[in-house]
Design a protein around this motif. Structure first.
Motif, PDB file in Angstrom:
ATOM      1  N   GLY A  10       0.823  -1.207   0.000  1.00 26.77           N
ATOM      2  CA  GLY A  10       0.000   0.000   0.000  1.00 26.77           C
ATOM      3  C   GLY A  10       0.849   1.246   0.000  1.00 26.77           C
ATOM      4  O   GLY A  10       0.813   2.039  -0.932  1.00 26.77           O
ATOM      5  N   CYS A  37       1.399   1.284   6.446  1.00 24.74           N
ATOM      6  CA  CYS A  37      -0.017   0.929   6.264  1.00 24.74           C
ATOM      7  C   CYS A  37      -0.337  -0.510   6.659  1.00 24.74           C
ATOM      8  O   CYS A  37      -1.485  -0.836   6.925  1.00 24.74           O
ATOM      9  N   ALA A  78      -0.568  -3.220   4.891  1.00 23.16           N
ATOM     10  CA  ALA A  78      -1.244  -4.080   3.907  1.00 23.16           C
ATOM     11  C   ALA A  78      -0.374  -5.284   3.535  1.00 23.16           C
ATOM     12  O   ALA A  78      -0.879  -6.307   3.091  1.00 23.16           O
ATOM     13  N   LYS A 129       5.977  -6.615   8.572  1.00 29.08           N
ATOM     14  CA  LYS A 129       5.620  -5.920   7.336  1.00 29.08           C
ATOM     15  C   LYS A 129       6.611  -6.309   6.244  1.00 29.08           C
ATOM     16  O   LYS A 129       7.794  -5.956   6.313  1.00 29.08           O
ATOM     17  N   CYS A 166      -6.765  -3.414   2.165  1.00 31.36           N
ATOM     18  CA  CYS A 166      -6.036  -3.591   3.427  1.00 31.36           C
ATOM     19  C   CYS A 166      -6.293  -4.951   4.049  1.00 31.36           C
ATOM     20  O   CYS A 166      -5.635  -5.337   5.014  1.00 31.36           O
ATOM     21  N   MET A 206      -4.844  -6.905   7.363  1.00 29.33           N
ATOM     22  CA  MET A 206      -5.688  -6.882   8.574  1.00 29.33           C
ATOM     23  C   MET A 206      -5.856  -8.296   9.114  1.00 29.33           C
ATOM     24  O   MET A 206      -5.763  -8.530  10.325  1.00 29.33           O
ATOM     25  N   ASN A 264      -1.987  -1.117  11.084  1.00 34.49           N
ATOM     26  CA  ASN A 264      -2.727  -1.400   9.852  1.00 34.49           C
ATOM     27  C   ASN A 264      -3.711  -0.275   9.575  1.00 34.49           C
ATOM     28  O   ASN A 264      -4.542   0.044  10.427  1.00 34.49           O
ATOM     29  N   CYS A 320      -6.775   1.363   7.166  1.00 36.99           N
ATOM     30  CA  CYS A 320      -7.834   1.103   6.191  1.00 36.99           C
ATOM     31  C   CYS A 320      -8.196   2.444   5.580  1.00 36.99           C
ATOM     32  O   CYS A 320      -8.699   3.320   6.277  1.00 36.99           O
ATOM     33  N   ARG A 321      -7.929   2.612   4.285  1.00 39.17           N
ATOM     34  CA  ARG A 321      -8.182   3.910   3.679  1.00 39.17           C
ATOM     35  C   ARG A 321      -9.668   4.178   3.503  1.00 39.17           C
ATOM     36  O   ARG A 321     -10.088   5.308   3.349  1.00 39.17           O
TER      37      ARG A 321
END
Lengths: 267, 157
Positions: free
Chosen positions: B40, B46, B48, B59, B104, B108, B134, B136-137
């Motif tokens: 992401g 982020c 993702a 990550k 995401c 998640m 994490n 979430c956009r």
């Protein structure tokens, strides 16, 4: 990211010899600050020396009145360690507040202090407790270890083995997070160990520092009101888009009082 | 100059010769074609790209592939049963509409599985704190929290 050579030594001796021999080499432990720096080309090493095959750098032990933590010990391991929670709970709390959970699963104590990010948490804990850094060459007191922005007393080929933290009678660390980055805008670590009071501040200046006039006031009376009127002058503090120097100066006094309160209540 | 790497990904042994600067996320997606691990932000923020490395959520965009030498890796592709039946955590995300655009979601789910391993009965606060890494956009956090609670309960059952 620029290309680099990769080495994975199997002994501290080999790692140190590679670090001395290779110009512009960098050591990598968890890499949670290093990999982003590589991507942004803020770091352009010609070689990376990966320390992950050195289990002798890992682990937590209680030695007398000290907690000794290996340089390669991950933040999540320190945060969950029964030994740390029993003997120096403030350190578990510091580790549990670094970055996010995924970062804490990779990031290491040695990496965090060798990087000496101006807003990092561990430097405040080392300086605030009067810890000692042990390298493959020597012991370095925290007071001599952090020398400037991203600068430490480490010499080429010198590798951190462990850090020895003295247990505290009481201690606390309070940080005011930048709401976006979650880094400490200002963080204050306060401790009292056998009549010795320390106050260390991170996030506010180019490098972690002690506030000796607060230490003196707290040594005669360990209470928030003892330092309520003590201000660190804004002159040498950071000013950026997140906060001005005056605001950081104000935060230091507020957070130091909260840290004293927290240390007194044992929370 | 290529370097050899080998690791176990979703139970299968893999070996390759890679450039040292290859990120783990890149290796999973481009070499192994496991594109469920999303990239992401590419700056480690982020989440993702969250995967499990030796059982711990990390990550994948913030690791060199070489750092995972010899590791046991699980990606989102390794979570469901071999017959395609969703893992209880994945099923809970579907049940609670814990995804909107879905970008995401793999991260998640991987972060939630690590969280539940540490805290089998997470409170709402613990879930929100545990998913700190994490983003979430779509800002659909409310249903994500509900999904993780249901998923955690189902995993005990």
């Amino acid at each position: 990211m620029y290309a680099f050579e990769y080495h994975r030594p199997s002994s501290i001796k080999e790692a140190a010899s590679l670090a001395r021999k290779l110009a512009d080499a960098k050591l990598i432990a968890g890499g949670q600050s290093m990999v982003p720096a590589l991507k942004l080309r803020l770091a352009r090493p010609t070689a990376m020396i990966d320390l992950n095959d050195l289990p002798e750098l890992r682990g937590i032990s209680v030695v007398g009145t000290n907690v000794v933590i290996g340089a390669l010990t991950r933040h999540a391991e320190v945060a969950a360690s029964k030994d740390v929670l029993m003997t120096l709970p403030v350190l578990a709390k510091v580790a549990a507040g670094i970055g996010d959970h995924q970062v804490r699963n990779m990031g290491t104590l040695g990496g965090a202090i060798a990087n000496n990010d101006p807003a990092a948490d561990y430097p405040a804990a080392l300086l605030g407790l009067g810890a000692t850094v042990t390298t493959n060459k020597r012991d370095i007191p925290a007071d001599k270890f952090f020398t400037g922005m991203y600068e430490t007393a480490l010499k080429p080929g010198e590798i951190i083995a462990s850090v020895s933290f003295p247990m505290a009678k009481r201690a606390a660390y309070i940080k005011f997070r930048n709401p976006a980055s979650r880094f400490a805008l200002v963080g204050v670590f306060v401790s009292e160990t056998a009549g010795n009071v320390r106050v260390a501040v991170t996030g506010a200046a180019p490098c972690v520092f002690r506030v000796k006039n607060m230490e003196k006031a707290l040594a005669s009376k360990f209470a928030p009101e003892a330092i309520a009127r003590i201000r660190v002058p804004a002159d040498n503090l950071n000013s950026d888009l997140h906060a001005g120097a005056e605001y950081r100066s104000h935060l230091i006094t507020v957070l130091a009082q909260r840290a004293v309160e927290a240390a007194l209540s044992g929370k | 100059m290529g370097i050899p790497v080998s690791m176990t990904v979703n139970g299968k042994a893999v070996a390759a010769e890679i450039e040292p600067r290859t990120l783990l996320a890149q290796f999973l997606r481009e070499h192994l074609r496991l594109t469920g691990t999303h990239v992401g932000c590419d700056t480690g923020q982020c989440g993702a790209c969250t995967i499990h490395l030796n059982g711990r959520a990390v990550k994948a965009c913030n690791l060199l592939t070489a750092q995972a030498q010899g590791a046991q890796i699980v990606t989102i592709e390794g979570v469901a049963a071999a017959n395609g039946e969703l893992h209880p955590m994945q099923a809970a995300f579907r049940q609670h509409h814990g995804l909107q655009c879905g970008f995401c979601t793999p991260g998640m789910v991987m972060a939630a599985l690590d969280l539940v391993k540490r805290q089998p009965n997470p409170t709402e606060d613990a879930i929100r704190a545990g998913l700190d890494g994490n983003l979430c956009r779509c800002t659909g956090y409310h249903n994500i929290v509900k999904a993780v609670q249901t998923g955690a309960a189902a995993m005990k059952g």
